[in-house]
Scaffold this motif. Sequence first.
Motif, PDB file in Angstrom:
ATOM      1  N   TYR A   1      35.436  -2.467   8.447  1.00 37.88           N
ATOM      2  CA  TYR A   1      34.274  -3.708   7.799  1.00 37.88           C
ATOM      3  C   TYR A   1      33.819  -4.194   9.434  1.00 37.88           C
ATOM      4  O   TYR A   1      32.271  -4.931   9.082  1.00 37.88           O
ATOM      5  N   GLU A   2      34.372  -3.749  10.365  1.00 39.42           N
ATOM      6  CA  GLU A   2      33.609  -4.695  11.626  1.00 39.42           C
ATOM      7  C   GLU A   2      32.516  -3.431  11.633  1.00 39.42           C
ATOM      8  O   GLU A   2      31.176  -3.991  12.251  1.00 39.42           O
TER       9      GLU A   2
ATOM     10  N   LYS B   1      40.000  -3.171   8.023  1.00 34.89           N
ATOM     11  CA  LYS B   1      39.363  -4.163   9.112  1.00 34.89           C
ATOM     12  C   LYS B   1      38.123  -3.380  10.362  1.00 34.89           C
ATOM     13  O   LYS B   1      37.183  -4.049  10.472  1.00 34.89           O
TER      14      LYS B   1
END
Length: 95
Positions: A82-83, A79
Amino acid sequence: MAKELKDQEALKKDVIARMKRIEGQLRGIQRMIEEGKECEDILVQMRAARSALRAANAQIMRRYLARCNEEAQKSGDPKAQYEKLLKVVSDFIDG
C-alpha cells in the motif's frame, strides 16, 4: 497465469501503438511550428497529443494498480505494498 501473460502482452502492444501515434503527433506539431502554422491549430494538436498521452498513462496506471493489488495479496505484507502504491500514485500526480 497464461491469461495474465496474454493480457500483459496485449496491453504492451496497445501502449506501444499509442506511443507511436503520439510520436507522430509530436513530429506533426514540430512541422507545424517550423512551417509557421497558426497558433490555434498548433494548440489543438498539442491538446490532442496531451489527451493521447493521458490515455496511455491511464492504461499503464490501471495495469500497475492491478499488479500492486495482486502483489499485496501474495506478499503477506499489504501495508508495504500500500505504501509503495501511494508513493507511485503520489509521484505520478505530482508530475
